[in-house]
Design an enzyme around this catalytic site. Structure first.
Site, mmCIF file in Angstrom:
data_model
loop_
_atom_site.group_PDB
_atom_site.id
_atom_site.type_symbol
_atom_site.label_atom_id
_atom_site.label_comp_id
_atom_site.label_asym_id
_atom_site.label_seq_id
_atom_site.Cartn_x
_atom_site.Cartn_y
_atom_site.Cartn_z
ATOM 1 C CD GLU A 68 7.940 2.322 12.755
ATOM 2 O OE1 GLU A 68 7.334 3.413 12.691
ATOM 3 O OE2 GLU A 68 8.599 1.864 11.812
ATOM 4 C CG ASN B 45 3.597 6.717 15.707
ATOM 5 O OD1 ASN B 45 4.019 7.167 14.648
ATOM 6 N ND2 ASN B 45 2.958 5.565 15.790
ATOM 7 N NE ARG C 63 6.282 9.642 9.718
ATOM 8 C CZ ARG C 63 7.599 9.840 9.673
ATOM 9 N NH1 ARG C 63 8.097 11.015 9.532
ATOM 10 N NH2 ARG C 63 8.421 8.827 9.780
#
Ligand SMILES: Nc1ncnc2c1ncn2[C@@H]1O[C@H](COP(=O)(O)OP(=O)(O)OP(=O)(O)O)[C@@H](O)[C@H]1O
Ligand SMILES: [Mg+2]
Lengths: 99, 145
Positions: free
Chosen positions: B48, B52, B106
């Site tokens: 994650e 990002n 997303r």
């Protein structure tokens, strides 16, 4: 990634690791088939998935939108318990049938 | 808290490195003899944070991702994932579930997932300078089972 299309049911067998990198090809294949076959139901089968992060949620959300625009319902099956936990954070349960 | 091992990894913000960075971090964490579940938690949280950096911090531009991991006595694992990208104007808002500035693909769940699969998550960010996310995980390991 195998795809079958029978009796108006398009089944997409997702395999391997789902992340932002791999989701792209999965998304393109699934959307191409959806538009071409116009099924009544789309089944996303996660039983061959060994890893996913929130990109897996995005993959389902995006397919839900494509499918809904074509009047097609979406089902998700074969999630491992930890991936189900991630999916359930999203509120997708209201839109997609989890088995 | 005594540091017993560490590693540093610098990689370009290319999506192919998402899989590499979580595998490399998991290999480092494996030295503490964690359970399979704990290793999966680490992989998910790292994936994650690195994603990002690639999707949000740098977007279409090139940049580097800096990963620092350390293992402490007793099984505490700390992983810092840092970028020198665009930064986050409102960190509290960004951490809210379902908040996203990206499009349809997303879900806005990255920070929520990092929180639920770690024991502590700290996020420091400055607009125009970058973001550092520190994930802390207490590896109780197979010995605790
Ligand atoms: N490293 C970063 N640099 C700049 N902005 C960031 C960074 N990390 C997160 N953000 C911002 O915080 C928001 C929330 O991040 P989060 O990971 O929770 O969701 P997402 O990435 O949008 O969606 P998902 O992770 O579910 O695919 C992002 O949409 C982005 O605006
Ligand atoms: Mg994210």
């Amino acid at each position: 990634m195998d795809i079958t299309n029978e009796n108006g049911i398009l089944t997409v067998y997702l395999t391997g690791e789902i992340d932002h990198h791999s989701a792209r090809a999965m998304r393109e294949r699934a959307d191409t088939e959806l538009v071409k076959r116009r099924p009544k139901t789309l089944i996303l089968d996660f039983s061959g998935v060994s890893f996913m992060d929130s990109s897996g949620v995005g993959l389902v959300m995006g397919r839900y939108k494509t499918a809904a625009a074509l009047g097609c319902g979406v089902q998700v099956r074969g999630l491992r318990p930890r991936d189900r936990r991630i999916m359930e954070l999203s509120g997708l349960k209201k839109l997609v049938a989890f088995q | 808290m005594q540091k017993i091992n560490f590693m540093k990894l610098t990689i370009p913000a290319k999506s192919v490195n998402e899989g590499f960075s979580r595998a490399a971090t998991a290999a480092f964490a494996a030295l503490a003899d964690p359970t399979v579940e704990e290793l999966s938690d680490v992989k998910t949280a790292v994936s994650e944070a690195v994603t990002n950096c690639i999707v949000h911090a740098y977007g279409e531009t090139d940049g580097l991702i800096y990963i620092d991991a350390a293992l402490y006595e007793g099984g505490t694992l700390k992983i810092r994932i840092k970028d020198r990208g665009c930064g986050i104007p409102d960190v509290a808002k960004a951490r809210e579930a379902l908040y996203t500035t990206a499009g349809d693909e997303r879900s806005g769940l990255g920070f929520t997932v990092m929180e639920s699969f770690s024991d502590k998550l700290s996020v420091r960010s400055a607009v125009g300078r970058g973001t550092a996310v520190t994930i802390t995980k207490f590896l109780k390991g197979k010995a605790a089972k």
